[in-house]
Scaffold this motif. Sequence first.
Motif, PDB file in Angstrom:
ATOM      1  N   VAL A  83       0.861  -1.181   0.000  1.00  0.00           N
ATOM      2  CA  VAL A  83       0.000   0.000   0.000  1.00  0.00           C
ATOM      3  C   VAL A  83       0.895   1.228   0.000  1.00  0.00           C
ATOM      4  CG1 VAL A  83      -1.754   1.290   1.261  1.00  0.00           C
ATOM      5  CG2 VAL A  83      -1.853  -1.208   1.203  1.00  0.00           C
ATOM      6  N   LEU A  84       0.665   2.121  -0.951  1.00  0.00           N
ATOM      7  CA  LEU A  84       1.447   3.347  -1.065  1.00  0.00           C
ATOM      8  C   LEU A  84       0.849   4.458  -0.201  1.00  0.00           C
ATOM      9  CD1 LEU A  84       1.955   3.281  -4.937  1.00  0.00           C
ATOM     10  CD2 LEU A  84       3.477   2.371  -3.168  1.00  0.00           C
ATOM     11  N   PHE A  85      -0.442   4.702  -0.388  1.00  0.00           N
ATOM     12  CA  PHE A  85      -1.119   5.703   0.439  1.00  0.00           C
ATOM     13  C   PHE A  85      -2.604   5.404   0.522  1.00  0.00           C
ATOM     14  CE2 PHE A  85      -1.503   7.785  -3.758  1.00  0.00           C
ATOM     15  CZ  PHE A  85      -2.843   8.147  -3.775  1.00  0.00           C
ATOM     16  N   VAL A  86      -3.214   5.990   1.552  1.00  0.00           N
ATOM     17  CA  VAL A  86      -4.668   5.923   1.719  1.00  0.00           C
ATOM     18  C   VAL A  86      -5.140   7.346   1.993  1.00  0.00           C
ATOM     19  CG1 VAL A  86      -6.580   5.023   3.088  1.00  0.00           C
ATOM     20  CG2 VAL A  86      -4.580   3.577   2.651  1.00  0.00           C
ATOM     21  N   LEU A  87      -6.123   7.784   1.221  1.00  0.00           N
ATOM     22  CA  LEU A  87      -6.715   9.109   1.393  1.00  0.00           C
ATOM     23  C   LEU A  87      -8.209   8.941   1.614  1.00  0.00           C
ATOM     24  CD1 LEU A  87      -6.871  12.228   1.234  1.00  0.00           C
ATOM     25  CD2 LEU A  87      -6.946  12.004  -1.254  1.00  0.00           C
ATOM     26  N   GLU A  88      -8.694   9.483   2.714  1.00  0.00           N
ATOM     27  CA  GLU A  88     -10.130   9.507   2.976  1.00  0.00           C
ATOM     28  C   GLU A  88     -10.531  10.975   3.119  1.00  0.00           C
ATOM     29  OE1 GLU A  88     -11.518   6.888   6.085  1.00  0.00           O
ATOM     30  OE2 GLU A  88      -9.865   5.501   5.685  1.00  0.00           O
ATOM     31  N   VAL A  89     -11.560  11.351   2.382  1.00  0.00           N
ATOM     32  CA  VAL A  89     -12.009  12.745   2.445  1.00  0.00           C
ATOM     33  C   VAL A  89     -13.534  12.787   2.410  1.00  0.00           C
ATOM     34  CG1 VAL A  89     -11.773  13.123  -0.050  1.00  0.00           C
ATOM     35  CG2 VAL A  89     -11.702  15.072   1.474  1.00  0.00           C
ATOM     36  N   ASP A  90     -14.082  13.640   3.272  1.00  0.00           N
ATOM     37  CA  ASP A  90     -15.524  13.883   3.351  1.00  0.00           C
ATOM     38  C   ASP A  90     -15.717  15.342   2.934  1.00  0.00           C
ATOM     39  OD1 ASP A  90     -18.198  14.121   4.002  1.00  0.00           O
ATOM     40  OD2 ASP A  90     -17.956  13.558   6.105  1.00  0.00           O
ATOM     41  N   TYR A  91     -16.215  15.548   1.705  1.00  0.00           N
ATOM     42  CA  TYR A  91     -16.345  16.891   1.126  1.00  0.00           C
ATOM     43  C   TYR A  91     -17.819  17.256   1.070  1.00  0.00           C
ATOM     44  CZ  TYR A  91     -15.060  20.858  -1.786  1.00  0.00           C
ATOM     45  OH  TYR A  91     -14.854  22.129  -2.272  1.00  0.00           O
ATOM     46  N   VAL A  92     -18.170  18.421   1.595  1.00  0.00           N
ATOM     47  CA  VAL A  92     -19.570  18.810   1.760  1.00  0.00           C
ATOM     48  C   VAL A  92     -19.901  20.064   0.965  1.00  0.00           C
ATOM     49  CG1 VAL A  92     -21.314  19.535   3.457  1.00  0.00           C
ATOM     50  CG2 VAL A  92     -19.614  17.802   4.070  1.00  0.00           C
ATOM     51  N   GLY A  93     -21.062  20.046   0.342  1.00  0.00           N
ATOM     52  CA  GLY A  93     -21.610  21.226  -0.307  1.00  0.00           C
ATOM     53  C   GLY A  93     -22.908  21.613   0.380  1.00  0.00           C
ATOM     54  N   LEU A  94     -23.115  22.903   0.567  1.00  0.00           N
ATOM     55  CA  LEU A  94     -24.364  23.428   1.132  1.00  0.00           C
ATOM     56  C   LEU A  94     -25.129  24.082  -0.010  1.00  0.00           C
ATOM     57  CD1 LEU A  94     -22.886  25.080   4.345  1.00  0.00           C
ATOM     58  CD2 LEU A  94     -23.830  22.774   4.081  1.00  0.00           C
ATOM     59  N   PHE A  95     -26.392  23.702  -0.159  1.00  0.00           N
ATOM     60  CA  PHE A  95     -27.188  24.130  -1.301  1.00  0.00           C
ATOM     61  C   PHE A  95     -28.509  24.751  -0.868  1.00  0.00           C
ATOM     62  CE2 PHE A  95     -24.500  20.686  -2.674  1.00  0.00           C
ATOM     63  CZ  PHE A  95     -24.036  21.101  -3.908  1.00  0.00           C
ATOM     64  N   HIS A  96     -28.924  25.733  -1.650  1.00  0.00           N
ATOM     65  CA  HIS A  96     -30.269  26.296  -1.548  1.00  0.00           C
ATOM     66  C   HIS A  96     -30.999  25.826  -2.810  1.00  0.00           C
ATOM     67  CE1 HIS A  96     -33.370  29.222  -0.351  1.00  0.00           C
ATOM     68  NE2 HIS A  96     -33.583  29.290  -1.651  1.00  0.00           N
ATOM     69  N   ILE A  97     -32.068  25.065  -2.623  1.00  0.00           N
ATOM     70  CA  ILE A  97     -32.777  24.469  -3.755  1.00  0.00           C
ATOM     71  C   ILE A  97     -34.256  24.811  -3.661  1.00  0.00           C
ATOM     72  CG2 ILE A  97     -33.393  22.295  -4.897  1.00  0.00           C
ATOM     73  CD1 ILE A  97     -30.805  21.124  -3.648  1.00  0.00           C
ATOM     74  N   GLU A  98     -34.807  25.277  -4.793  1.00  0.00           N
ATOM     75  CA  GLU A  98     -36.232  25.600  -4.864  1.00  0.00           C
ATOM     76  C   GLU A  98     -36.832  25.004  -6.132  1.00  0.00           C
ATOM     77  OE1 GLU A  98     -37.251  29.728  -4.397  1.00  0.00           O
ATOM     78  OE2 GLU A  98     -35.610  30.051  -2.983  1.00  0.00           O
TER      79      GLU A  98
END
Length: 164
Positions: A83-98
């Motif tokens: 195993v060379l590397f492990v990347l875990e990422v939790d990326y969030v977007g906040l949206f206004h939807i109508e």
Amino acid sequence: MAEEEKAAQPAAQPVQPQMRVLGQFVRDMSFENIVAQKGASPDVQPDVQVQVNLDAKKRSQDNQYEVAIKLKITSKAKEGETVLFVLEVDYVGLFHIENVPEDQMHPFLLIECPRMIFPFLRRVVSDITRDGGFPPLNLENIDFISLYRNEIARRQNQAAPADA
């Protein structure tokens, strides 16, 4: 006369969905350079595996939603299982939807919203892998429609044996 007036008026245009990105951020991230910890050289051909999970929820404010793309990226040497590397990422977007019908909100949140923020997540992944001592990892586009359909099918298959 009232009916003649109604007939003269153009048909009402359907209301178009509206979406605005209010913000986006990295909620959680972990990068582990396993090769460097072992003192080995990262000069090998990598085999990169990417797992994608999506999550969406309504926020307390009217018409606001939070959509998260969670990636787990594991890079292993093609020769062997190092195993060379492990990347875990939790990326969030906040949206206004109508103006999205309730029955279409779930696919909208899990297809259109991730599609809007993915280019920014791609840049974060590229920067982190580069800053972590590897060539920048440029993720391929993710087909969020297929991802959504596969998840719906998986849930239906999971529920089917319980019904039998």
